[in-house]
Structures are given as C-alpha cells and as structure tokens.
Design a protein around this motif. Structure first.
Motif, PDB file in Angstrom:
ATOM      1  N   ASN A 161      20.672   5.137  -1.424  1.00  0.00           N
ATOM      2  CA  ASN A 161      21.010   5.753  -2.707  1.00  0.00           C
ATOM      3  C   ASN A 161      19.806   6.546  -3.212  1.00  0.00           C
ATOM      4  OD1 ASN A 161      21.749   6.444  -5.270  1.00  0.00           O
ATOM      5  ND2 ASN A 161      22.361   4.395  -5.921  1.00  0.00           N
ATOM      6  N   PRO A 162      19.902   7.877  -3.289  1.00  0.00           N
ATOM      7  CA  PRO A 162      18.761   8.694  -3.702  1.00  0.00           C
ATOM      8  C   PRO A 162      18.228   8.339  -5.079  1.00  0.00           C
ATOM      9  CG  PRO A 162      20.491  10.058  -2.759  1.00  0.00           C
ATOM     10  CD  PRO A 162      21.064   8.703  -2.929  1.00  0.00           C
ATOM     11  N   GLU A 163      19.109   7.932  -5.998  1.00  0.00           N
ATOM     12  CA  GLU A 163      18.657   7.607  -7.352  1.00  0.00           C
ATOM     13  C   GLU A 163      17.703   6.410  -7.345  1.00  0.00           C
ATOM     14  OE1 GLU A 163      22.038   7.039  -9.823  1.00  0.00           O
ATOM     15  OE2 GLU A 163      22.667   9.154  -9.748  1.00  0.00           O
ATOM     16  N   ASP A 164      17.965   5.435  -6.466  1.00  0.00           N
ATOM     17  CA  ASP A 164      17.056   4.289  -6.353  1.00  0.00           C
ATOM     18  C   ASP A 164      15.685   4.737  -5.858  1.00  0.00           C
ATOM     19  OD1 ASP A 164      18.986   2.535  -7.224  1.00  0.00           O
ATOM     20  OD2 ASP A 164      19.693   2.059  -5.199  1.00  0.00           O
ATOM     21  N   ASN A 177       0.850  -1.188   0.000  1.00  0.00           N
ATOM     22  CA  ASN A 177       0.000   0.000   0.000  1.00  0.00           C
ATOM     23  C   ASN A 177       0.890   1.244   0.000  1.00  0.00           C
ATOM     24  OD1 ASN A 177       1.000   0.124   2.572  1.00  0.00           O
ATOM     25  ND2 ASN A 177      -0.972  -0.088   3.608  1.00  0.00           N
ATOM     26  N   LEU A 178       0.276   2.413   0.100  1.00  0.00           N
ATOM     27  CA  LEU A 178       1.028   3.658   0.014  1.00  0.00           C
ATOM     28  C   LEU A 178       2.053   3.779   1.135  1.00  0.00           C
ATOM     29  CD1 LEU A 178       1.466   6.398  -1.341  1.00  0.00           C
ATOM     30  CD2 LEU A 178      -0.389   7.325   0.063  1.00  0.00           C
ATOM     31  N   VAL A 179       1.697   3.336   2.338  1.00  0.00           N
ATOM     32  CA  VAL A 179       2.618   3.417   3.475  1.00  0.00           C
ATOM     33  C   VAL A 179       3.880   2.604   3.191  1.00  0.00           C
ATOM     34  CG1 VAL A 179       2.910   2.955   5.939  1.00  0.00           C
ATOM     35  CG2 VAL A 179       0.706   3.774   5.087  1.00  0.00           C
ATOM     36  N   CYS A 180       3.706   1.435   2.619  1.00  0.00           N
ATOM     37  CA  CYS A 180       4.839   0.567   2.291  1.00  0.00           C
ATOM     38  C   CYS A 180       5.733   1.210   1.222  1.00  0.00           C
ATOM     39  CB  CYS A 180       4.307  -0.780   1.807  1.00  0.00           C
ATOM     40  SG  CYS A 180       5.599  -1.933   1.338  1.00  0.00           S
ATOM     41  N   TRP A 181       5.119   1.733   0.170  1.00  0.00           N
ATOM     42  CA  TRP A 181       5.889   2.420  -0.872  1.00  0.00           C
ATOM     43  C   TRP A 181       6.662   3.599  -0.274  1.00  0.00           C
ATOM     44  CZ3 TRP A 181       6.560   1.548  -6.138  1.00  0.00           C
ATOM     45  CH2 TRP A 181       5.813   0.513  -6.702  1.00  0.00           C
ATOM     46  N   ASN A 182       5.989   4.393   0.566  1.00  0.00           N
ATOM     47  CA  ASN A 182       6.653   5.547   1.180  1.00  0.00           C
ATOM     48  C   ASN A 182       7.839   5.126   2.034  1.00  0.00           C
ATOM     49  OD1 ASN A 182       5.047   7.492   0.028  1.00  0.00           O
ATOM     50  ND2 ASN A 182       3.704   7.732   1.785  1.00  0.00           N
ATOM     51  N   ALA A 183       7.672   4.041   2.796  1.00  0.00           N
ATOM     52  CA  ALA A 183       8.760   3.573   3.659  1.00  0.00           C
ATOM     53  C   ALA A 183       9.995   3.240   2.844  1.00  0.00           C
ATOM     54  CB  ALA A 183       8.305   2.359   4.465  1.00  0.00           C
ATOM     55  N   MET A 184       9.798   2.564   1.701  1.00  0.00           N
ATOM     56  CA  MET A 184      10.942   2.178   0.875  1.00  0.00           C
ATOM     57  C   MET A 184      11.525   3.373   0.132  1.00  0.00           C
ATOM     58  SD  MET A 184      12.619  -0.650   0.413  1.00  0.00           S
ATOM     59  CE  MET A 184      14.126   0.304   0.567  1.00  0.00           C
ATOM     60  N   ILE A 185      10.657   4.271  -0.350  1.00  0.00           N
ATOM     61  CA  ILE A 185      11.148   5.480  -1.041  1.00  0.00           C
ATOM     62  C   ILE A 185      11.962   6.344  -0.089  1.00  0.00           C
ATOM     63  CG2 ILE A 185      10.413   7.662  -2.089  1.00  0.00           C
ATOM     64  CD1 ILE A 185       8.087   6.105  -3.373  1.00  0.00           C
ATOM     65  N   LEU A 186      11.454   6.544   1.130  1.00  0.00           N
ATOM     66  CA  LEU A 186      12.193   7.330   2.125  1.00  0.00           C
ATOM     67  C   LEU A 186      13.498   6.637   2.508  1.00  0.00           C
ATOM     68  CD1 LEU A 186       9.293   8.495   4.466  1.00  0.00           C
ATOM     69  CD2 LEU A 186      10.663   9.944   3.001  1.00  0.00           C
ATOM     70  N   GLY A 219      10.559  12.617   0.644  1.00  0.00           N
ATOM     71  CA  GLY A 219      11.678  11.772   0.226  1.00  0.00           C
ATOM     72  C   GLY A 219      12.221  12.159  -1.130  1.00  0.00           C
ATOM     73  N   VAL A 220      11.335  12.427  -2.077  1.00  0.00           N
ATOM     74  CA  VAL A 220      11.755  12.759  -3.438  1.00  0.00           C
ATOM     75  C   VAL A 220      12.573  14.051  -3.455  1.00  0.00           C
ATOM     76  CG1 VAL A 220      10.899  13.507  -5.697  1.00  0.00           C
ATOM     77  CG2 VAL A 220       9.867  11.520  -4.567  1.00  0.00           C
ATOM     78  N   LEU A 221      12.098  15.085  -2.761  1.00  0.00           N
ATOM     79  CA  LEU A 221      12.813  16.370  -2.738  1.00  0.00           C
ATOM     80  C   LEU A 221      14.131  16.257  -1.974  1.00  0.00           C
ATOM     81  CD1 LEU A 221       9.821  18.824  -2.198  1.00  0.00           C
ATOM     82  CD2 LEU A 221      11.039  18.309  -4.325  1.00  0.00           C
ATOM     83  N   CYS A 222      14.153  15.422  -0.936  1.00  0.00           N
ATOM     84  CA  CYS A 222      15.394  15.193  -0.200  1.00  0.00           C
ATOM     85  C   CYS A 222      16.425  14.524  -1.107  1.00  0.00           C
ATOM     86  CB  CYS A 222      15.131  14.321   1.023  1.00  0.00           C
ATOM     87  SG  CYS A 222      16.602  13.917   1.981  1.00  0.00           S
ATOM     88  N   ALA A 223      15.966  13.572  -1.932  1.00  0.00           N
ATOM     89  CA  ALA A 223      16.866  12.907  -2.867  1.00  0.00           C
ATOM     90  C   ALA A 223      17.466  13.906  -3.852  1.00  0.00           C
ATOM     91  CB  ALA A 223      16.109  11.805  -3.617  1.00  0.00           C
ATOM     92  N   CYS A 224      16.639  14.814  -4.338  1.00  0.00           N
ATOM     93  CA  CYS A 224      17.127  15.834  -5.277  1.00  0.00           C
ATOM     94  C   CYS A 224      18.156  16.740  -4.609  1.00  0.00           C
ATOM     95  CB  CYS A 224      15.955  16.655  -5.808  1.00  0.00           C
ATOM     96  SG  CYS A 224      14.813  15.704  -6.835  1.00  0.00           S
ATOM     97  N   GLU A 255      15.417  18.653 -11.757  1.00  0.00           N
ATOM     98  CA  GLU A 255      14.461  17.617 -11.335  1.00  0.00           C
ATOM     99  C   GLU A 255      13.718  18.039 -10.070  1.00  0.00           C
ATOM    100  OE1 GLU A 255      17.515  17.209 -12.170  1.00  0.00           O
ATOM    101  OE2 GLU A 255      17.752  15.553 -13.610  1.00  0.00           O
ATOM    102  N   GLY A 256      14.445  18.649  -9.133  1.00  0.00           N
ATOM    103  CA  GLY A 256      13.813  19.105  -7.900  1.00  0.00           C
ATOM    104  C   GLY A 256      12.733  20.137  -8.169  1.00  0.00           C
ATOM    105  N   ARG A 257      13.020  21.071  -9.070  1.00  0.00           N
ATOM    106  CA  ARG A 257      12.001  22.071  -9.429  1.00  0.00           C
ATOM    107  C   ARG A 257      10.767  21.394 -10.031  1.00  0.00           C
ATOM    108  NH1 ARG A 257      14.016  27.468  -9.864  1.00  0.00           N
ATOM    109  NH2 ARG A 257      16.292  27.611 -10.024  1.00  0.00           N
TER     110      ARG A 257
END
Length: 577
Positions: free
Chosen positions: A357-360, A341-350, A402-407, A415-417
């Motif tokens: 590795n931010p690119e992953d 679910n979304l919580v699981c995806w968020n946990a792995m993305i974060l 998570g996405v903006l932190c990776a950028c 990409e961040g913008r």
C-alpha cells in the motif's frame, strides 16, 4: 574518542591510583641486600603500574593511562610505549596511534607494523604506502608481518600498481614464500581484478591452506568466472562455511539465485552450519527469484535454531517478504525490531511503496524524517540524525525512489512534485534514472504528457548500472509504468532520441518501455539501431538483463495475484538451475 562520563572517569582514576604503590625505603643491613630489595621492589612497582593497561576499555581510558605512564616515567621505555600503541591501534583511532608513534624515540619493527595495520583497517588506507616508504628511508627492517596489512590497503584502494611494488618488496626481503603473505597477495590481486597474478601466486605455492583455496576461489567468483570458481570449489581438500558463502555470493552476483539455493541445500546435507552471511545470502536468493516458500522455510530454520535476531537478518527478511508481496509479514518483523538503520527503513518503505500500500510507505517516510522536522513541518538538516535506531534519519536516493513511486501509483501529483523538490533542494540528492522514470509516469498518469517529456529531456546522460539489483527494477518498472499506454512511453522516448541522438539515457528509457510491455522484437530493433549509430552498450540494458527484470516482474505478479506454486514444482525448478 569515546564519551566518558564524569563518574566513570573518577572510578577509573581510582583504579589507576590503586596500582601506584608508594615504596618506602627502610634501613637495610648491607648495601647488597639493599640493592636486591630495591631492584625487586622497582620491578614489582613497574609490573603493578603496567597492569592497569589490562583494564583499558576505550580511548578515554587510554588517554588517562598514557598521561599516568608519562608522569611516572614509564612511557619512555620502548616496551611500554609499544603496549600503548597497540591498544590505540586496536581501538581503531589511527590519528591517536600516529601521535603515539611519533612520540616514541626509537620505534622498532613491531611498532611500525602496528601503525601499518592501523591504517589497513581505517578509512585512510592510502596513507599506509606513504608511511611504509618513509620508514624504509629511516632504516626500517620489515618482516613477514609487514606485508599482509599492506596488501590489505592495496585491496581497499583497488590499486594493483602498489600491490605489485609491495610484491617486489616481499621478494627482495625473502618473505614472499611465507604462507600468510602469499594468501594476502592472492586476495589483493583477486579483488583488484588481476586474476593472472593471483593464479600465478597460487600456482607457485608449495603449501596451501584453506585460506589459499578460499582466496583464489573468491577471486574467480568476483570476476564472474563461476565455472572456474566452482571447479576450484569442488577440488578443495577441505571446506568451511566461508567457502560455501563465497560460491553462493558469486552466484547471486552473477544473477543465478537458483544455483545459490541449490548450494545451500548441499551445504546443509554436508552438515555445515551456516552463519549470518549464509542466511542473508539465501534470503537474498529467495527474494530475487520470488520463492516465498523457500524463504519461509529459511525463516523457520532461524526460529527453530534460535539464531539470535539482529539488524542484518531482520532487514533481509523484510526485503524478502516485501519482494514476494507479503508486505504485512514484513511489517510485523519491522515493528518488532528494537534497532533500525537507514537500510532497514528503506527496505520497509520500498516494500510498502512498490509492493504494498503506497500510503503506508508515505506515512513511514514521514515517521522517518520526523526527528529532523520542526513543528511547522520544515526540514532542519542541522539536527542531523536524532536517534540512530529511530526517527530522524536523513533519507537517500533509494528512499525517494520508493516515495516517488508511491506518488505515481496513487496519482498524487502535488505530493510528488513536493517530494521531488524536497529531494533536490533540501536533501541535495541528484536525481537518477529511477526518479525521472517515476516522475514521468506521474505526469503521464495525470495527463501531463508535455511535462513528462520535459522532465525526461532534462535527464542527464548518466551511466548508472541498472543491473545492480534486477528484482528492484522489476518491482519499480511493474508498479510504476505507463499503464496500458505503451505508445505514450514510446512516443516520449522516440521524441527525446530524435532531439538528442547521442544521449544514452533516452535509449535506456525506450528499452525499458518495450521490455516491460514484452515487445522483445522492438528491444532488439532499438539495440540494433544503437549499434548502427555507434552508441556504446548501456550497463544493465543487455537483452539478458531486461529479460531477467521482466521475468522477475512476472514472478512478482504471480505472488500478487495470490497464485500458489506447488512445492515440488519449485524444487524441480531449483534443481534445473
């Protein structure tokens, strides 16, 4: 209403028809025997028709059964109607339950209680008090089964005023001394923060059971009175797994994962086997304190006891390993999951974006939204959630943190913008402090100090609570910060404070800049300045909160540096907690 396929409908229809027996009238010798025989056949036919209720599995079946009972005339009988009403309530379809209730000519107390209970487990719990008082005006005679679901509705609404009214009603109807009613009152008062009322009800009870003790302990634990909660826990004549979970959850909420782990060991020594909630609490405690070895031990227990893997346990394991900088292990668990679910995806993305590795993490985000992207890469929200356990989920504010932190970590300015604009314009997510922090770091890293000042200037005066998950902020502040350029963060925050001296968010920014740099004298100085200027306390920015964040950040850095901690040292630290 559940979706029923045509083949299933025909199969179920044949089941209904098989219960409909045609009673043929044959000549009888006497009228007496005729009446007896006919009466017996009618009862047998009625029972046979009602037996179809036992085969009901969903709302699709129930609507067919109701139609069948209406056609054969049985639905007019109160007993039959109440059976259908009970099934509808069990399927949690409150709208259909109300429709059935309104069609009953003279609903009894059981029917009214069934509707109230249906409201208590629905998303419209606030309708239960309105319904209750409407029924009272119509002559409804309540009993002890009426009040527990009513108090549950008050708890869900967080409305102690209605709770006090129903307490008065229970006294008026002389059911306030019934154990289930008293337990539900304690739980309601505790969840609404009225601890004095909960304590009063508990103190006046002539008989207490385990639910009573758990309810009052939970009330104190939720309010942060852990010393009182633990004393009550020690005084319990008996305990179950819920009792232990309450205390562990209380210590976690109070920011003391060490005590939660210590309780777990005591629980194991007492021979009490924990459930899913227990394991998730322990893994959360390991994650918050970056205790990798204990987390591995819990994972080993899961494997050895063959506790069935599920979404909640796997997500907790992913989060724990990620926070302990073992993102590779977390990804192995994630890849083996069959349902997400979304919580699981968020946990792995974060995990990837903040601790790995931010690119992953960015690749995983693209996989996540792939189901709502057109061939040219445009996001189409009208598609909604394409697959509940796969791609096509709609991201939320945590995802974009998570996405903006990776950028920011990778210096991906363009990409961040784009992601920041996508978050606001496409997904209509309002930026919070974490998003502004990441974007400011991204701009400063690219040498665009003026743009960093500009985006922070646009930051609204928000009152988010940063203390909700200190390990989350520890990771965010450590991996996305003004690297070696404290003076830049200080300069920007000071400039913004001077331009808007009443904006709480700017003081929060300056406090975090100093805290991450370990400049505690400056933290104290800023807080003193806030006090002198009459600026109210910022949630999550007390000195204790900030030190906890940085402490956990340092623990995380220790794991990232590959340092191993002696098991005895970890145990000693836990025992001192």
């Amino acid at each position: 209403m559940a979706r029923i396929y045509i083949r299933e409908l025909f199969r179920f229809r044949s089941t209904i028809l098989s219960h409909s027996t045609i009673v043929s009238s044959t000549p009888n010798i006497s009228s007496s025997s005729f009446c007896t025989s006919t009466g017996g056949r009618r009862i047998s036919s009625c029972n046979s028709r009602l037996a179809v209720l036992k085969s009901c599995r969903n709302m699709g079946h129930l609507s067919q059964i109701q139609a069948y009972l209406i056609i054969c005339g049985l639905f007019r009988r109160p007993f039959v109607a109440s059976k259908v009403l009970k099934l509808s309530a069990d399927f949690a379809d409150v709208d259909y339950t109300i429709l059935i209730f309104r069609s009953i000519d003279s609903p009894d107390t059981v029917c009214v209680n069934t509707v109230i209970k249906a409201y208590s487990v629905s998303s419209v719990a606030h309708q239960a008090p309105v319904f209750y008082f409407e029924m009272l005006r119509n002559g409804f005679l309540c009993n002890s089964f009426t009040f527990p679901p009513l108090f549950s509705c008050c708890r869900k609404m967080g409305c102690v005023e209605y709770g006090e009214k129903f307490h008065g009603q229970a006294i008026k109807k002389s059911v306030d001394s019934v154990l289930d009613v008293q337990n539900s009152m304690i739980h309601m008062y505790g969840c609404c923060g009225a601890i004095e009322c909960a304590e009063k009800v508990f103190g006046e009870m002539s008989v207490r059971d385990l639910v009573s003790w758990n309810s009052i302990t939970d009330a104190y634990a939720n309010l942060g009175h852990l010393d009182v909660a633990h004393r009550l826990f020690d005084l319990m004549p008996d305990r179950n797994v819920i009792s232990w979970n309450i205390m562990m959850g209380g210590y976690l909420k109070g920011g003391n994962p060490g005590c939660a782990l210590k309780l777990f060991r005591e629980m194991a020594k007492a021979g009490v086997r924990g459930g899913e909630t227990t394991i998730v609490s322990v893994l959360t405690a390991c994650r918050r304190s970056a205790r990798l070895k204990e987390g591995r031990s819990v994972h080993g227990v899961l494997i050895r006891t063959f506790l069935k893997s599920n979404l909640f346990l796997d997500t907790a394991l992913i989060d724990m390993y990620s926070k302990c900088a073992r993102v590779g292990v977390a990804r192995v668990i994630y890849d083996r999951m069959t349902k997400r679910n979304l919580v699981c995806w968020n946990a792995m993305i974060l995990g990837h974006c903040i601790h790995g590795n931010p690119e992953d993490g960015l690749k995983l985000y693209e996989e996540m939204v792939d189901g709502i992207q057109s061939k040219d890469g445009e996001i189409n929200l009208k598609k909604g959630i394409k697959r509940m356990e796969g791609q096509g989920l709609i991201p939320d504010e945590i995802t974009f943190t998570g996405v903006l932190c990776a950028c920011a970590r990778q210096g991906l300015l363009a990409e961040g913008r784009n992601y920041y604009s996508q978050m606001i314009d496409t997904f209509h997510i309002k930026p919070n402090f974490a998003h502004y922090w990441c974007m400011a770091n991204l701009f400063v890293g690219a040498g665009l100090v003026q743009e960093a000042e500009e985006i922070l200037r646009r930051m609204p005066d928000q009152g988010e609570d940063l203390s909700w998950e200190s390990s989350f902020w520890a990771g965010l502040l450590s991996s996305c910060r003004f690297q070696g350029e404290v003076f830049l963060g200080e300069k920007i925050a000071t400039y913004l404070i001077e331009s808007e001296p009443r904006n709480l968010s700017y003081y929060r920014l300056l406090l975090n800049v100093y805290a991450v740099a370990g400049q505690w004298e400056d933290v104290v100085r800023v807080k003193e300045m806030m006090k002198n200027r009459g600026i109210k306390q910022i949630p999550g920015c007390s000195l204790a909160d900030l030190k906890q964040i940085v402490h956990e950040f340092k623990l995380g850095e220790k794991w990232k540096g590959g340092e191993e901690v002696n098991a005895n040292a970890v145990t000693g630290e836990l025992l001192q907690s």
